[in-house]
Design an enzyme around this catalytic site. Structure first.
Site, short mmCIF file in Angstrom:
data_model
loop_
_atom_site.label_atom_id
_atom_site.label_comp_id
_atom_site.label_asym_id
_atom_site.label_seq_id
_atom_site.Cartn_x
_atom_site.Cartn_y
_atom_site.Cartn_z
N PHE A 801 0.84 -1.21 0.00
CA PHE A 801 0.00 0.00 0.00
C PHE A 801 0.86 1.25 0.00
CE2 PHE A 801 -2.02 3.16 2.99
CZ PHE A 801 -2.91 3.68 2.06
N HIS A 802 0.42 2.24 -0.82
CA HIS A 802 1.06 3.56 -0.84
C HIS A 802 0.01 4.60 -0.47
CE1 HIS A 802 3.12 7.18 -1.95
NE2 HIS A 802 4.15 6.55 -2.50
N SER A 803 0.18 5.24 0.66
CA SER A 803 -0.77 6.25 1.13
C SER A 803 -0.63 7.54 0.34
CB SER A 803 -0.53 6.52 2.61
OG SER A 803 -1.37 7.55 3.08
#
Length: 948
Positions: A801-803
């Site tokens: 995941f990349h916020s």
């Protein structure tokens, strides 16, 4: 020359058909004999494969039957040795039957037949156990040579209707069998479906039957031969009329016959190859420009000013000045030579100066090729060379795992072939710009009303962008339709070869049937394919992409031949301006958070596609008017020019064989294993890799591979990984990492999903993966992968995941809630490899690490974090490390070690232990202690942390 015989006594007289029948009988005996012996003695062993055995698999493949087991291997080898004699005789008699004065094709076919015979001996007597590489080389060479042998025999067939019928049937069955053969092989190898390999085996055996049967048909032609042994020698040459002669006489004025109705000469083939290589250089230089420009906004985190160099493609407007146009056309050799600065640029260390060199090269190569087209010298051939150059560029990237080997981001240390590429480019320019070539005009003079020059320019712009954005890499459209595991669509390998084949087929359609391909009907079909590609995923979306690929390549010669009837500024100048507009447009739809006016076109790839097809439609409208009125008499050189196109077709066919061979060689083994399976250990890490472009503007895949391998990472989450856009070179570095490391790969959300990318590499089989686009009402889209892996027989979920950005707190809050709920809903052990943009134990951290998610921080005492985090649940953590980035990117590597099948039981503060109490199999590699290697070392704590 008529045969001459001397008197002498006949010793033996044998009808020629027996050479073919003997070859057939002994060849079939080799395979069938091995099959009978193998099933009799080792049935259960030869039906066993890496996934299943009897009764799921119940029929052996050819390779397992004739492989390493005694005595079936010996039976096969003995009969193949006996086959060689009749085989050489068959090839010799075929040459005698078909050879004619001043014809090179029979010699080529005979040489191919001898080559096939020798390579058959190679893969027969050098098994994969003896030398796997050479066994594959001989096998691939044999398969590749089958195509020219089959087509050559069909072309040279004597006028024997029965034999021709059988050859066509058997050739069709042979090549038709390849489709289900590949399908069931993928079902077995990729999907691991029980019984698929048995079905594959039936098709594999069918290939043997059809291959040998095809050569058996020669018995019908050899009936007219009598093999006579006398005490003196005689020679014969067949002079019977051949099928291809009748066809050429009947259809000699049709495009295909005009193309192939001429004898073969090597100098003209070399000329065609040189032209194609010049086209390859054009596309290599053009595709490298955006990649180099991208380096600067990437490091500036916004518009840098260097983006203006994209506009160097507008150099063709200089051709609107009569004096400059005449000067440039008269000195095309030196304009082409000056464009080779783009191939020399790899030797410039400073990123800005390297970009300036490539920008100059782009300006001159666009100028050179526009002038080449506008000069109308060998126009058909030049357009073909330019188009096939794109195909060659795509094949070069296919072979080099999506990096073009002559790009200036590569050098001798990271996979570049820059010196070789430069030498070949210089030789090609010298060959293609000889005075006798530049003084030949085969263009039909135009008379009558022309279409709109402006519309022709708009068409070129849409065409240039479509070719570059979708077809400059064979995996681009495949990743547009990629939706994760289980596989429901095409794979970059081997299906990239499908894209290349369709590109070639489309170009040939446009070449031989321009009126059809240039019609509104075919335009509508192409637009429909574009809509399918844009709106659908998996195989259906890919089929739409293939339709679009065929159309783009087919309409290329039509739009260019129409555009050259107008002025340079109004066509090629306008064309490259539209191309530049579309390049920026397709960047704006994903970079909307960083560019002015970005929110207006946020996530509107559909608008980009519609604009592209509308521009091409404008060009088609103009071309229909221009070509409809182009009814002038053909110049004397026209027929010669059309026939010379045959050599470009030969080059194109050779490239298809090369593409198929690359697909075969690159097909993954899927036989992967983790580093420490005895300990049931998994080492998982997260790394933000800045689009595989390092701090000094070099491609960083090889150093990334070394770091991942030396750190013994079994599962890797990669962020900022989507490089399938013009500004990033339309490449996919995950292919290289997965193949070289022996890992499964999920590319993550594709380039049409408008994210910066997240990817997953795994030593463990990926049972299922789902791509998520998390809520992002203001800022950039946040991609996530939710994958279920088979770790030592236990299902474990991995999230990558990349916020969103720090500037968008509401986006990050919504994303935190979404992902935490998603993780909490999983009943399985889980690992989160992430970029969270939060401080430990503050803000959103307390949602990620909470009862909602069920996740725990791998080391809650590590207070010095902001971006990258490793979280987990349902596993026993044993180690945690932070490794410096080197010069590869701006972000470190974070790693966690976990034991599958066990769970934590004590509080974190009580579980820290020194390294000497850790079993050797659970430790991090010692090479990264102290100064480390290649700029990578354990930092922050200066050593790993271990837990009991």
């Amino acid at each position: 020359m008529a045969p001459k015989f001397k008197d002498g006594d006949t010793v033996v007289s044998v009808n020629g058909k027996w050479a073919a029948w003997t070859h057939t009988a002994v060849a079939y005996a080799a395979f069938i004999g091995a099959l009978i012996v193998g099933c009799w003695l080792h049935y259960h062993k030869i039906v066993q494969n890496e996934h299943y055995g009897y009764p799921d698999e119940w029929f052996p493949s050819v390779s397992s039957t004739i492989g390493d087991r005694y005595p079936e291997r010996s039976v096969f080898m003995i009969f193949i040795a006996i086959t060689s004699g009749p085989r050489f005789m068959l090839v010799f008699l075929w040459y005698i039957l078909t050879a004619r004065p001043n014809s090179s094709l029979p010699k080529f076919v005979a040489a191919t037949g001898v080559f096939r015979t020798l390579t058959c001996g190679g893969w027969t007597y050098i098994t994969s156990t003896d030398d796997h590489d050479w066994h594959d080389i001989f096998m691939i060479s044999y398969l590749v040579a089958t195509l020219p042998w089959t087509l050559g025999c069909l072309a040279l067939s004597p006028n024997n209707a029965r034999a021709v019928k059988y050859r066509k049937v058997l050739a069709s069955l042979f090549f038709g069998t390849l489709v289900p053969l590949i399908y069931f092989f993928i079902q077995h190898k990729v999907h691991k479906i029980a019984g698929a390999y048995t079905i594959y085996s039936f098709f594999e055996w069918s290939l043997i039957l059809f291959d040998v049967g095809f050569d058996a048909v020669t018995a019908l032609d050899f009936e007219s031969f009598e093999l006579v042994i006398k005490d003196v020698k005689g020679a014969a040459r067949g002079n019977s009329r051949q099928i291809k002669d009748s066809l050429l006489d009947d259809e000699k004025h049709r495009p295909v016959a005009e193309t192939f109705g001429k004898g073969f000469t090597w100098p003209e083939l070399i000329d065609a190859a040189a032209d194609v290589y010049n086209g390859f250089v054009f596309w290599s230089i053009l595709t490298s420009l955006g990649l180099l420009v991208w380096y600067f906004p990437l490091w500036h985190m916004g518009i840098s000013g260097y983006e203006a160099l994209i506009m160097t493609t507008l150099s063709p407007v200089l051709l609107s000045i009569p004096f400059l146009r005449s000067l440039i056309i008269k000195n095309l050799r030196w304009v082409h030579m000056s464009s080779l600065a783009g191939l020399i640029a790899w030797n410039i260390k400073d990123p800005a100066n390297r970009l300036f060199a490539v920008s100059f090269a782009v300006a001159t190569t666009c100028l050179a090729w526009s002038a080449t087209f506008l000069s109308k010298v060998n126009l058909d051939a030049r357009v073909m060379a330019w188009s096939i150059g794109l195909i060659l560029s795509s094949i070069a990237k296919f072979a080099n795992q999506t990096n073009n080997p002559v790009w200036p981001i590569l050098n001798s240390t990271n996979g570049g072939w820059n010196k070789t590429g430069l030498v070949l480019a210089v030789l090609s320019v010298l060959r293609s710009t000889r005075s006798e070539i530049l003084n030949t005009n085969d263009q039909i003079p135009h008379r009558g009303k022309k279409g709109s020059a402006l519309l022709a320019g708009l068409g070129l712009g849409g065409l240039f962008f479509g070719l570059h954005s979708l077809l400059s890499d064979s995996s681009t459209m495949i990743l547009w339709v990629w939706e994760g595991f289980p596989v429901r669509g095409p794979l970059s390998v081997p299906h990239g070869a499908y894209t290349i084949f369709i590109m070639s087929a489309g170009l040939l359609l446009g070449l031989f049937f321009p009126a059809l391909v240039g019609s509104w009907t075919i335009y509508g079909i192409g637009a429909f394919g574009a809509a399918i590609l844009t709106c659908y995923s998996n195989w259906f979306g890919y089929y739409g992409g293939l339709v679009l690929a065929a159309y783009l390549m087919g309409v290329t010669p039509i739009l260019i031949s129409s555009a050259v009837q107008h002025g340079a500024a109004s066509t090629f100048g306008v064309g490259f301006m539209v191309y530049n507009f579309l390049v920026f447009f397709h960047v704006w739809v994903v970079a909307y958070a960083f560019v002015p006016g970005g929110p207006l076109v946020r996530e509107r790839t559909d608008w980009v596609m519609m604009s592209t097809m509308l521009f091409i439609g404008a060009g088609v409208f103009s071309a229909l008017q221009t070509n409809a009125n182009n009814v002038s008499r053909k110049p004397k050189s026209y027929a010669t020019g059309r026939r010379s196109r045959s050599y470009y077709v030969y080059v194109l066919l050779g490239l298809q064989l090369l593409s198929g061979s690359i697909a075969y060689l690159r097909f993954p083994s899927y036989n992967y294993s983790p580093y420490h399976k005895d300990e049931k250990l998994v080492t998982a890490g997260i790394w933000t890799i800045h689009f595989s472009l390092d701090n000094d503007m070099w491609s960083s895949e090889e150093r990334m591979l070394s770091a991942i391998k030396d750190l013994e990472m079994d599962v890797v989450g990669l962020l900022e990984s989507d490089t399938q856009r013009i500004i990033m070179g339309n490449r996919d570095f995950t292919q290289y990492l997965a193949e070289e490391l022996g890992m499964y790969v999920d590319y993550g959300p594709g380039p049409n999903k408008h994210t910066w990318g997240s990817a997953l590499l795994s030593k463990f089989p990926i049972l299922n993966s789902t791509h998520h686009l998390l809520p992002s009402p203001v800022g950039e889209l946040a991609p996530a992968i939710h994958a279920t892996l088979d770790m030592y027989g236990e299902m474990v979920d991995v999230f990558v995941f990349h916020s969103g950005q720090e500037e968008d707190p509401e986006d990050r809050r919504l994303q935190t809630e979404y992902l935490s709920k998603l993780m909490g809903e999983s009943p399985r052990p889980s690992i989160l490899l992430s970029y969270l943009v939060t401080k430990p134990k503050e803000g959103n951290y307390n949602t990620y690490v909470s009862d909602l998610s069920g996740m725990k921080d791998i080391d809650s005492t590590d207070w010095d974090r902001w971006c990258e985090y490793v979280l987990y649940k349902g596993l026993k953590k044993t180690g945690y490390a932070r490794v410096s980035r080197g010069t590869i990117t701006d972000t470190e590597i974070q790693l966690g070690k976990f034991v599958v099948g066990q769970r934590d039981s004590e509080t974190e503060e009580e579980r820290r232990i020194p390294e000497d109490q850790v079993p050797a199999g659970l430790r991090f590699p010692a090479m990264f202690k102290g100064e480390g290697v290649r700029g990578h070392r354990y930092h922050v704590f200066d050593e790993p942390r271990y837990f009991a």
